[in-house]
Design an enzyme around this catalytic site. Structure first.
Site, PDB file in Angstrom:
ATOM      1  N   LYS A 192     -11.645 -68.694  -4.120  1.00 54.38           N
ATOM      2  CA  LYS A 192     -10.205 -68.460  -3.923  1.00 54.38           C
ATOM      3  C   LYS A 192      -9.381 -69.432  -4.786  1.00 54.38           C
ATOM      4  CE  LYS A 192      -6.173 -67.577  -2.074  1.00 54.38           C
ATOM      5  NZ  LYS A 192      -5.382 -66.444  -2.496  1.00 54.38           N
ATOM      6  N   LYS A 261      -0.003 -76.341  -3.823  1.00 55.12           N
ATOM      7  CA  LYS A 261      -1.116 -76.877  -3.021  1.00 55.12           C
ATOM      8  C   LYS A 261      -2.450 -76.324  -3.525  1.00 55.12           C
ATOM      9  CE  LYS A 261      -2.074 -74.478   0.405  1.00 55.12           C
ATOM     10  NZ  LYS A 261      -2.895 -73.346   0.781  1.00 55.12           N
TER      11      LYS A 261
END
Ligand code: NAD
Length: 323
Positions: A192, A261
């Site tokens: 991911k 992030k």
């Protein structure tokens, strides 16, 4: 797995290994992604016990048929399978292992993290929960809010293959492309992060290129339309530029700070592997500038405002209704 999800089939109430049967699920984190995923799980007939620190989000889920619970421990004391969709690694750690966390609930046997939080936290949480007999899967998703609503997300799962197979019918309610990418916890997170690093870097490059084209005098809508039928097209030009930026609605549904992030986590993992990543690091600077300008809570598509500012243009569709 004793006490696991498929114990229910022995009771004739349905086990996770049988796609049409339903089970009691827990779900913590009812944000942009979690809320539509819960709606889909309810729609598939599951009983869903939910918690979020945002009471309005809990009330909205309850109005769709979910049952609210006061905290993670309360959810995990009734639900054998608990899914979480939370913003950051710290929050995931806290919700899973902290005081009042899922670890304190006696019913949970399988924990699934759908958030993007990195391999390190996935492993730490898995180790913490294993001590209590809980199997952890990391299953981060891709496809945005629209994919969560439509149930078309990519789900990149990793962990125990048998647990994954039992969970597959549940994961397939939220994802059209549900893949076990490895049997080591954290590998789903790594994939991911690789995906989002690429998506984020592509978007930064697109912001620069599109501002340049607009500055040179190209009609932004025409330019984006041609690119989206040419070799420069990407998810970013199709889903970020073509809709949210050209319309000035900046409404893709993914916060800039969450993308930042993801880049940070990806580059931390790259550094641990001894890799330099110069192109991604250059792109990260653009996000840093946008965040320093107060853009963190805004949509990721607002990254275009930075390069627009430098070029003194807007990547905007002409307002056709104006005379
Ligand atoms: P969000 O901020 O909209 O939702 C997070 C939810 O968690 C909020 O409702 C918040 O109130 C809740 N929360 C925060 N702290 C909590 C706590 N201690 N206990 C219980 N609830 C708590 O974020 P999102 O966009 O839904 O993203 C969730 C995760 O999925 C993130 O890790 C993100 O990177 C990832 N993700 C998002 C997208 C997207 O397009 N939005 C796509 C793929 C993956």
């Amino acid at each position: 797995m004793s006490g696991g999800p498929d114990d229910r089939s022995a009771e004739g109430r349905g086990g996770l290994n049988q796609p049409r049967q339903t089970t009691t699920l827990g779900f913590v984190g009812l944000g942009a992604m979690g809320a539509p995923m819960v709606r889909r799980l309810l729609g598939a007939g599951h009983r869903v016990l939910v918690h979020d620190v945002n009471m309005a989000a809990v009330a909205a889920a309850v109005s769709k048929g979910a049952e609210g619970r006061t905290g993670p421990a309360a959810v995990a004391s009734e639900a054998e399978v608990v899914l979480v969709s939370l913003p950051t690694p710290d929050v995931v750690r806290q919700v899973a292992l902290g005081p009042g966390g899922l670890i304190e609930g006696g019913a949970m046997r399988v924990y699934v993290d759908l958030s993007t939080t990195g391999a390190q936290v996935a492993q730490a949480v898995a180790d913490g929960l294993a001590a209590r007999g809980v199997t952890a899967l990391d299953a981060p998703v891709s496809g945005g809010v629209a994919g969560a609503e439509a149930g078309t997300l990519s789900v990149m799962a990793a962990g125990d293959p048998a647990a994954f197979e039992r969970l597959r019918p549940v994961l397939e309610v939220i994802g059209a492309n549900t893949v076990l990418v490895g049997d080591r916890v954290g590998l789903g997170q790594t994939l991911k992060l690789v995906n989002n690093l690429l998506a984020a870097t592509t978007w930064a490059a697109a912001c620069e290129a599109l501002a340049m084209g607009a500055r040179a005098g190209l009609d932004p809508e025409l330019m984006v339309g041609v690119i989206n039928r040419s070799s420069g097209r990407s998810f970013a030009t199709e889903k970020f530029a073509a809709g949210p930026v050209l319309t000035r609605r900046f409404d893709f549904g993914f916060r800039m700070e969450l993308m930042a992030k993801d880049m940070r986590l990806a580059l931390q993992e790259a550094e641990a592997l001894g890799l330099v990543m110069p192109t991604s690091r250059a792109a990260q600077m653009l996000y840093g500038l946008a965040m320093a300008g107060g853009g963190g809570k805004g949509d990721v598509t607002e990254l275009a405002r930075v390069t627009e500012g430098w070029a003194g243009v807007e990547i905007a569709a002409a307002r056709r209704n104006e005379a």
